[in-house]
Write a protein that holds these residues in place. Structure first.
Motif, short mmCIF file in Angstrom:
data_model
loop_
_atom_site.label_atom_id
_atom_site.label_comp_id
_atom_site.label_asym_id
_atom_site.label_seq_id
_atom_site.Cartn_x
_atom_site.Cartn_y
_atom_site.Cartn_z
N ALA A 1 0.83 -1.21 0.00
CA ALA A 1 0.00 0.00 0.00
C ALA A 1 0.86 1.25 0.00
CB ALA A 1 -0.90 0.01 1.23
N LEU A 2 0.47 2.18 -0.88
CA LEU A 2 1.15 3.47 -0.94
C LEU A 2 0.08 4.55 -1.04
CD1 LEU A 2 4.08 2.93 -3.43
CD2 LEU A 2 4.24 3.29 -0.99
N ALA A 3 -0.08 5.28 0.05
CA ALA A 3 -1.05 6.37 0.07
C ALA A 3 -2.40 5.87 -0.40
CB ALA A 3 -0.56 7.54 -0.77
N ASP A 4 -2.96 6.50 -1.49
CA ASP A 4 -4.28 6.14 -1.96
C ASP A 4 -4.27 5.02 -3.00
OD1 ASP A 4 -5.15 9.62 -1.89
OD2 ASP A 4 -5.32 8.10 -0.32
N SER A 5 -3.09 4.53 -3.41
CA SER A 5 -3.01 3.49 -4.45
C SER A 5 -2.10 2.37 -3.98
CB SER A 5 -2.48 4.09 -5.75
OG SER A 5 -1.17 4.58 -5.56
N GLU A 6 -2.11 1.30 -4.73
CA GLU A 6 -1.29 0.14 -4.41
C GLU A 6 -0.36 -0.17 -5.57
OE1 GLU A 6 -3.94 -3.00 -3.52
OE2 GLU A 6 -4.19 -2.41 -1.43
N LEU A 7 0.83 -0.62 -5.24
CA LEU A 7 1.79 -1.07 -6.25
C LEU A 7 2.06 -2.55 -6.03
CD1 LEU A 7 4.50 1.74 -6.44
CD2 LEU A 7 2.82 1.14 -8.17
N GLU A 8 1.96 -3.32 -7.11
CA GLU A 8 2.31 -4.73 -7.02
C GLU A 8 3.83 -4.85 -6.97
OE1 GLU A 8 0.52 -8.74 -8.99
OE2 GLU A 8 1.28 -7.21 -10.35
N THR A 9 4.31 -5.64 -6.04
CA THR A 9 5.75 -5.74 -5.84
C THR A 9 6.18 -7.20 -5.82
OG1 THR A 9 5.57 -5.78 -3.43
CG2 THR A 9 5.77 -3.62 -4.49
N ALA A 10 7.48 -7.40 -5.92
CA ALA A 10 8.09 -8.72 -5.82
C ALA A 10 9.26 -8.65 -4.86
CB ALA A 10 8.55 -9.22 -7.18
N VAL A 11 9.47 -9.69 -4.13
CA VAL A 11 10.59 -9.77 -3.19
C VAL A 11 11.76 -10.45 -3.90
CG1 VAL A 11 11.41 -10.76 -1.03
CG2 VAL A 11 9.08 -9.87 -1.19
N VAL A 12 12.91 -9.82 -3.87
CA VAL A 12 14.11 -10.39 -4.46
C VAL A 12 14.56 -11.57 -3.60
CG1 VAL A 12 16.51 -9.97 -5.12
CG2 VAL A 12 14.79 -8.17 -5.43
N GLU A 13 14.70 -12.72 -4.23
CA GLU A 13 15.07 -13.92 -3.49
C GLU A 13 16.37 -14.51 -4.02
OE1 GLU A 13 12.06 -16.81 -3.20
OE2 GLU A 13 10.76 -15.56 -1.93
N GLN A 14 17.05 -15.18 -3.15
CA GLN A 14 18.29 -15.87 -3.53
C GLN A 14 17.96 -17.34 -3.75
OE1 GLN A 14 21.52 -15.23 -0.85
NE2 GLN A 14 22.89 -16.62 -1.89
N ARG A 15 18.32 -17.82 -4.94
CA ARG A 15 18.02 -19.20 -5.29
C ARG A 15 19.25 -19.87 -5.91
NH1 ARG A 15 13.59 -20.89 -2.62
NH2 ARG A 15 11.92 -19.33 -2.75
N THR A 16 19.24 -21.18 -5.88
CA THR A 16 20.29 -21.96 -6.53
C THR A 16 19.90 -22.14 -8.00
OG1 THR A 16 20.81 -23.14 -4.50
CG2 THR A 16 21.56 -24.13 -6.56
N VAL A 17 20.76 -21.66 -8.89
CA VAL A 17 20.46 -21.71 -10.32
C VAL A 17 21.59 -22.40 -11.06
CG1 VAL A 17 19.10 -19.59 -10.21
CG2 VAL A 17 21.54 -19.45 -10.72
N PRO A 18 21.31 -22.93 -12.26
CA PRO A 18 22.37 -23.58 -13.04
C PRO A 18 23.46 -22.59 -13.46
CG PRO A 18 20.19 -24.18 -13.86
CD PRO A 18 19.99 -23.06 -12.90
N ARG A 19 24.68 -23.08 -13.48
CA ARG A 19 25.81 -22.27 -13.93
C ARG A 19 26.16 -22.70 -15.35
NH1 ARG A 19 31.53 -22.67 -12.76
NH2 ARG A 19 31.04 -24.47 -11.44
#
Length: 353
Positions: free
Chosen positions: A19-37
């Motif tokens: 929530a931001l004031a009178d409107s909402e912003l959809e957000t994502a949380v930056v996550e640390q994951r194991t990915v292929p190298r």
């Protein structure tokens, strides 16, 4: 607070609405994951089915139905040779087979008659042996005549050269009127329905590549996983590299033999920060995201990104685990502008007071 999820090659990023004031912003949380190298190399596209059709009988080239760059369906007649001699041999072999069949029938009749007489002891043993020998000879002659007819028919079929698979003609080696012999190259073609990528892998990483046997081929904006990976058992003596073939599945993007593409070979795994691609903003040479603090303040943060993983990007610098980023950069930019205007207004009122 509503929670959503984003999947990017098996990597899940947590979403929520902030929530931001009178409107909402959809957000994502930056996550640390194991990915292929990945270990990336250039590869060359080549056709799985490619080759040159050669003549299998002697004859004069009467007709050529396709030329270079023509598309040919499987089984289509490509070249026709003069077949006068082959048809004559078929007719001769057919007559010889009929004669052999007649001789065989006569030998059977004689054998049956002499067998009856021999049972009544009306003929000698030598006469019986002679009838059996004549029957076996007639049977062998018929088999030989039948084989000769099959060979003659095969030679006649060789005067009609048909396409072994769907493809495109790449080279024509003969002209109408030429006399060809068995083994003479006639036409060369390739099939675009089955393609593969060939890469030369350095010996320093071939062990990891073999152990994991995972790869991706980057075609346009897509990462395509090969249907099959084939490793050469020996290294090239000149470059000390191992040839690896990646068989591609059917894809919509146009690919042609000889083209260069990027191939990513999986050589291990590591931890990485992931951010949705839709959250990333590119402004000239600047790449960044709009991040949100717990109190609702918005900041534009410069980041450096790495490779793509589905709908996500690897973040090399500029963000930390659990940072929250806006998924709508336009809306976030408007909110940031509003916050700055409000801050300026507040600072002006404080100064006037």
């Amino acid at each position: 607070m509503r929670r959503l999820t984003l999947c990017a090659l098996g990597v899940w990023l947590a979403f929520d609405q902030f929530a931001l004031a009178d409107s909402e912003l959809e957000t994502a949380v930056v996550e640390q994951r194991t990915v292929p190298r990945e270990y990336r190399l250039d590869g060359i596209v080549e056709a799985v089915n490619r080759g040159t059709i050669s003549a299998q009988t002697q004859g004069e080239v009467l007709e050529i139905f396709y030329d270079v760059d023509d598309f040919v369906e499987e089984g289509s007649l490509v070249i026709r040779l003069k077949d006068t001699a082959q048809r004559a041999r078929v007719a001769q072999a057919t007559a010889q087979l009929k004669a052999a069949a007649a001789r065989l029938q006569q030998a059977r009749d004689d054998h049956e008659r002499i067998s009856g007489l021999f049972a009544k002891k009306a003929v000698s043993r030598s006469a019986m042996d002679g009838a059996e020998a004549e029957l076996k000879t007639a049977q062998a002659n018929q088999e030989s005549a039948s084989s000769a007819l099959d060979e003659a028919r095969e030679q006649l079929a060789y005067t009609r050269i048909e396409a072994p698979y769907r493809g495109i003609v790449t080279e024509r080696h003969v002209e109408v009127g030429e006399i060809v012999q068995p083994g003479t190259p006639l036409i060369t073609g390739i099939s675009l329905s089955e393609l593969r990528v060939v890469i030369d892998v350095p010996q320093s990483v071939i062990a990891q590549v073999r152990a994991l046997s995972e790869a991706r081929v980057y075609v346009g904006d897509r990462a395509v996983e090969p249907e099959k990976i084939t490793f050469s058992p020996v290294a090239d003596a000149g470059s000390n590299t191992f040839m690896v073939r990646l068989d591609l599945p059917p894809i919509s993007q146009p690919l042609f033999p000889g083209m260069f593409v990027k191939a990513g070979l999986i050589i291990g795994k590591n931890d990485a920060l992931l951010v949705p691609k839709q959250a990333v903003v590119h402004r000239s040479e600047v790449t960044g995201v709009y991040s949100l603090r717990e109190n609702g303040d918005i900041r534009f943060r410069h980041i450096r990104t790495g490779r793509e993983l589905g709908d996500a990007l690897v973040v090399l610098t500029g963000l930390a685990k659990d940072d929250r980023v806006a998924l709508d950069p336009v809306a976030a930019g408007i909110r940031l502008h509003e916050q700055l205007e409000q801050a300026r207004a507040a600072a002006g009122e404080g100064h006037d007071g």
